[in-house]
Scaffold this motif. Structure first.
Motif, mmCIF file in Angstrom:
data_model
loop_
_atom_site.group_PDB
_atom_site.id
_atom_site.type_symbol
_atom_site.label_atom_id
_atom_site.label_comp_id
_atom_site.label_asym_id
_atom_site.label_seq_id
_atom_site.Cartn_x
_atom_site.Cartn_y
_atom_site.Cartn_z
ATOM 1 N N MET A 141 42.648 60.280 88.754
ATOM 2 C CA MET A 141 42.847 60.652 87.355
ATOM 3 C C MET A 141 42.127 61.967 87.057
ATOM 4 O O MET A 141 40.974 62.157 87.428
ATOM 5 N N THR A 142 42.834 62.885 86.395
ATOM 6 C CA THR A 142 42.246 64.167 86.032
ATOM 7 C C THR A 142 41.191 63.982 84.944
ATOM 8 O O THR A 142 41.399 63.258 83.972
ATOM 9 N N VAL A 143 40.065 64.633 85.153
ATOM 10 C CA VAL A 143 39.047 64.710 84.101
ATOM 11 C C VAL A 143 39.180 66.096 83.479
ATOM 12 O O VAL A 143 38.950 67.113 84.136
ATOM 13 N N TYR A 144 39.575 66.139 82.229
ATOM 14 C CA TYR A 144 39.811 67.416 81.566
ATOM 15 C C TYR A 144 38.495 68.004 81.058
ATOM 16 O O TYR A 144 37.768 67.368 80.306
ATOM 17 N N ARG A 145 38.220 69.224 81.503
ATOM 18 C CA ARG A 145 37.007 69.935 81.091
ATOM 19 C C ARG A 145 37.338 70.755 79.848
ATOM 20 O O ARG A 145 38.137 71.696 79.911
ATOM 21 N N GLY A 161 42.668 56.012 77.431
ATOM 22 C CA GLY A 161 42.174 55.986 78.797
ATOM 23 C C GLY A 161 42.168 57.341 79.474
ATOM 24 O O GLY A 161 42.237 57.442 80.699
ATOM 25 N N VAL A 162 42.068 58.409 78.688
ATOM 26 C CA VAL A 162 42.012 59.775 79.220
ATOM 27 C C VAL A 162 40.556 60.226 79.282
ATOM 28 O O VAL A 162 39.813 60.099 78.305
ATOM 29 N N LYS A 163 40.149 60.754 80.442
ATOM 30 C CA LYS A 163 38.761 61.170 80.609
ATOM 31 C C LYS A 163 38.598 62.660 80.314
ATOM 32 O O LYS A 163 39.377 63.483 80.786
ATOM 33 N N MET A 164 37.581 62.971 79.537
ATOM 34 C CA MET A 164 37.280 64.352 79.194
ATOM 35 C C MET A 164 35.802 64.637 79.373
ATOM 36 O O MET A 164 34.957 63.789 79.090
ATOM 37 N N GLU A 165 35.515 65.841 79.842
ATOM 38 C CA GLU A 165 34.139 66.323 79.944
ATOM 39 C C GLU A 165 33.987 67.455 78.933
ATOM 40 O O GLU A 165 34.753 68.420 78.939
ATOM 41 N N TRP A 166 33.004 67.332 78.065
ATOM 42 C CA TRP A 166 32.824 68.304 76.981
ATOM 43 C C TRP A 166 31.716 69.268 77.348
ATOM 44 O O TRP A 166 30.586 68.861 77.625
ATOM 45 N N ILE A 167 32.039 70.561 77.362
ATOM 46 C CA ILE A 167 31.082 71.587 77.758
ATOM 47 C C ILE A 167 30.742 72.450 76.547
ATOM 48 O O ILE A 167 31.569 73.235 76.075
ATOM 49 N N HIS A 168 29.536 72.292 76.016
ATOM 50 C CA HIS A 168 29.107 73.030 74.831
ATOM 51 C C HIS A 168 28.542 74.388 75.243
ATOM 52 O O HIS A 168 27.652 74.475 76.093
ATOM 53 N N LEU A 169 29.061 75.441 74.630
ATOM 54 C CA LEU A 169 28.715 76.805 75.022
ATOM 55 C C LEU A 169 28.350 77.639 73.793
ATOM 56 O O LEU A 169 28.925 77.455 72.718
ATOM 57 N N LYS A 203 36.296 80.073 81.978
ATOM 58 C CA LYS A 203 37.277 80.273 83.041
ATOM 59 C C LYS A 203 37.420 79.039 83.928
ATOM 60 O O LYS A 203 38.415 78.906 84.656
ATOM 61 N N HIS A 204 36.448 78.160 83.859
ATOM 62 C CA HIS A 204 36.464 76.947 84.691
ATOM 63 C C HIS A 204 36.742 75.687 83.866
ATOM 64 O O HIS A 204 36.463 74.574 84.313
ATOM 65 N N THR A 205 37.265 75.883 82.679
ATOM 66 C CA THR A 205 37.676 74.745 81.858
ATOM 67 C C THR A 205 39.195 74.644 81.854
ATOM 68 O O THR A 205 39.901 75.546 82.310
ATOM 69 N N HIS A 206 39.709 73.535 81.314
ATOM 70 C CA HIS A 206 41.148 73.391 81.111
ATOM 71 C C HIS A 206 41.575 74.031 79.793
ATOM 72 O O HIS A 206 42.754 74.337 79.589
ATOM 73 N N ALA A 262 51.883 67.702 82.964
ATOM 74 C CA ALA A 262 52.858 66.609 82.970
ATOM 75 C C ALA A 262 52.164 65.262 82.790
ATOM 76 O O ALA A 262 52.393 64.299 83.537
ATOM 77 N N ASP A 263 51.317 65.190 81.772
ATOM 78 C CA ASP A 263 50.478 64.020 81.536
ATOM 79 C C ASP A 263 50.916 63.323 80.245
ATOM 80 O O ASP A 263 50.621 63.792 79.145
ATOM 81 N N ARG A 264 51.610 62.214 80.394
ATOM 82 C CA ARG A 264 52.083 61.471 79.218
ATOM 83 C C ARG A 264 50.936 60.914 78.389
ATOM 84 O O ARG A 264 51.048 60.754 77.172
ATOM 85 N N LYS A 265 49.843 60.603 79.048
ATOM 86 C CA LYS A 265 48.691 60.058 78.328
ATOM 87 C C LYS A 265 48.139 61.082 77.328
ATOM 88 O O LYS A 265 47.744 60.722 76.210
ATOM 89 N N LEU A 266 48.122 62.343 77.738
ATOM 90 C CA LEU A 266 47.650 63.377 76.826
ATOM 91 C C LEU A 266 48.604 63.557 75.643
ATOM 92 O O LEU A 266 48.170 63.817 74.519
#
Length: 358
Positions: free
Chosen positions: A1-5, A34-42, A65-68, A308-312
């Protein structure tokens, strides 16, 4: 499963309050699906100035540049120290340096919101990197020159490459909607510059034979929007015209404070509300987070299509449905004639998310 940054740039003024609201809403909707996300505070804006003496530090740009994708809060660049005012503001710099050439700005009447027009559902597709915004059309420098103390010259840049790619964005979007594109220009006066924009858009139109195409001069288009906004589907135009028309469209359907937008290229996207930082109400817990929440939903849709993520897609739909149901239930912030604080409005949306079925 993709973890979206997902990057989070809170920004200035009301930014931290409304961005936090958007993050809470997306977090809850994504957890439910059930979608996993990583939150990067900048850091960005005054936070960047305090930490790095830069409203948009290189560490922030490199991390993005390294986030989704990311959520960008408003900035109060007008209040920055002079040396920072001389640079592109954080939003303009990100659009320019990361080549976020497509600025997608929908304007849609919403339940429970009073509007000037009875009904509208249109999208303004704005070329984001050149045109008449001088600070974004130069490789180096700002594109404005003071020849004497009384004479200033400013540049407008139009290239076939930029027009072709924004035209494709507009026509591809129209194919998903009502299959109609309106090209906005001023080719009767600016014959070479916006003439190129018009002609190249027409060339691209030939590749989308199912899409109906018309065009208007910018001044006439402003009048047509006021008179018959419901007739328009996708509007494609250059940078400055798109900025002006999208602000007008936002007010026509309710308020610029509700207006969302997405800045994107083929690889990455930035969610950004169309309004400013409203420093006069910062910290009072009365700001309306609708624009940035809707922008976050646009980012989710963009990511869903790209991956192509239906969950998103489900997460984006949950965010929008919960927001619209909250407004329809007459839970509104002060600017909309309601009594809810920012946090109370956000909590109402979170309650709607809990009650929505998959």
């Amino acid at each position: 499963m993709t973890v979206y940054r997902i990057g989070v740039l809170a920004g200035d003024g009301i930014g931290p309050e409304i961005v936090d609201a958007a993050v809470q809403v997306v977090k809850n909707a994504s957890c439910k699906a059930g979608v996993k996300m990583e939150w990067i505070h900048l850091p960005m804006g005054w936070e960047g100035i305090k930490q790095y003496n830069d409203p948009l530090p290189e560490v922030t740009i490199d991390a993005l540049k390294h986030t989704h994708g990311w959520i960008l809060g408003p900035h109060d660049s007008a209040a920055y120290p002079l040396k920072h005012k001389e640079k592109r503001n954080p939003s303009g710099e990100l659009r320019h340096s990361l080549d976020l050439y497509a600025n997608i700005r929908p304007a849609k009447t919403m339940p429970g919101i009073k509007s000037v027009v009875k009904e509208a559902d249109l999208v303004i597709v704005r070329e984001n990197t050149e045109g008449f915004y001088a600070d974004r059309n130069m490789f180096s420098g700002h594109g404005e020159w003071q020849i004497t103390k009384d004479v200033v010259v400013t540049s407008g840049v139009f290239t076939r490459k930029a027009v072709e790619r924004i035209a494709h964005e507009a026509f591809a979007l129209a194919m998903q909607r009502r299959k109609k594109v309106t090209i906005v220009h001023k080719a009767n006066v600016l014959r070479l510059s916006t003439g190129l924009f018009l002609n190249v858009c027409r060339e691209i139109a030939a590749q989308y034979p199912e899409v109906k195409v018309d065009d208007y001069h910018i001044d006439a288009m402003a009048a047509h929007l006021v008179r018959r906004a419901a007739d328009f589907d996708v509007i494609v135009t250059e940078n400055m015209y798109g900025d002006i028309l999208s602000d007008l469209a936002g007010e026509l359907v309710g308020s610029l404070g509700l207006a969302p937008s997405l800045n994107a290229n083929e690889h990455i996207a930035m969610a950004q509300a169309a309004h400013g930082s409203a420093p006069d109400i910062a910290g009072l817990n009365i700001a309306n987070p609708t624009g940035i929440i809707s922008s976050a939903a646009m980012l989710l849709k963009w990511l869903a299509e790209k991956h192509a993520d239906r969950k998103l897609t489900e997460v984006a739909a949950t965010v929008e449905h919960a927001l619209y149901q909250t407004l329809q239930a007459e839970v509104k912030t002060k600017d909309l004639g309601g009594h809810a604080s920012t946090s109370e409005f956000t909590e109402a949306i979170l309650e709607k998310i809990k009650s929505l079925q998959h």
